[in-house]
Write a protein that holds these residues in place. Structure first.
Motif, PDB file in Angstrom:
ATOM      1  N   SER A  17       0.824  -1.206   0.000  1.00  0.00           N
ATOM      2  CA  SER A  17       0.000   0.000   0.000  1.00  0.00           C
ATOM      3  C   SER A  17       0.859   1.256   0.000  1.00  0.00           C
ATOM      4  CB  SER A  17      -0.899   0.027   1.249  1.00  0.00           C
ATOM      5  OG  SER A  17      -1.784  -1.057   1.273  1.00  0.00           O
ATOM      6  N   ARG A  67      -9.933  -0.952  -4.424  1.00  0.00           N
ATOM      7  CA  ARG A  67      -8.538  -0.940  -3.961  1.00  0.00           C
ATOM      8  C   ARG A  67      -8.067   0.447  -3.558  1.00  0.00           C
ATOM      9  NH1 ARG A  67      -4.458  -2.176  -7.293  1.00  0.00           N
ATOM     10  NH2 ARG A  67      -5.526  -1.413  -9.159  1.00  0.00           N
ATOM     11  N   ASN A  85      -3.421  -3.010  -2.078  1.00  0.00           N
ATOM     12  CA  ASN A  85      -3.303  -4.181  -2.942  1.00  0.00           C
ATOM     13  C   ASN A  85      -2.740  -3.790  -4.318  1.00  0.00           C
ATOM     14  OD1 ASN A  85      -3.490  -6.864  -3.678  1.00  0.00           O
ATOM     15  ND2 ASN A  85      -5.659  -6.731  -4.241  1.00  0.00           N
TER      16      ASN A  85
END
Length: 126
Positions: A17, A67, A85
């Motif tokens: 991330s 995401r 992700n």
């Protein structure tokens, strides 16, 4: 004159991330939409996400839905893009953008909508 200054880019492994930040020097009366674009090597600019300054409505590209999260902290004059992700396909230069004209002639994901662009920050996912 509105200026946008991005930070938070870097290198990360797939599945990781990053959070991008964009400090907005000032809000103007007609500023209605802020967002993020990206450009990967050899590819066109792609609208990633945008947020309406007035009602907080958000917009996402299909490739990043579920995401990425875009948010705007009005108290700090800062736009964020939380990216989770991450995949190698997310590798690109990411640009913070703002529409200060308020004409709404183009959709949120059209580069022509935005007249103010940041300098860009590199995101590399391996």
């Amino acid at each position: 004159h509105v200026q946008l200054v991005e930070s938070g880019g870097g290198s990360v492994q797939a599945g990781g991330s990053l959070r991008l930040s964009c400090v907005v020097s000032e809000y103007t009366h007609h500023m209605n939409c802020l967002g993020w674009f990206r450009q990967a090597p050899g590819k066109d600019l792609e609208g990633v996400a945008a947020i309406s300054k007035g009602d907080g409505r958000t917009y996402y590209a299909d490739s990043v839905k579920e995401r990425f999260i875009i948010s705007l902290d009005n108290a700090e004059n800062t736009l964020y893009l939380q990216m989770n992700n991450l995949t190698p396909e997310d590798t690109a230069i990411y640009y913070c953008v703002a529409d200060t004209r308020g004409t709404r002639l183009h959709t949120w994901d059209s580069p022509s909508r935005y007249n103010i662009w940041g300098q860009g920050t590199q995101v590399t996912v391996s």
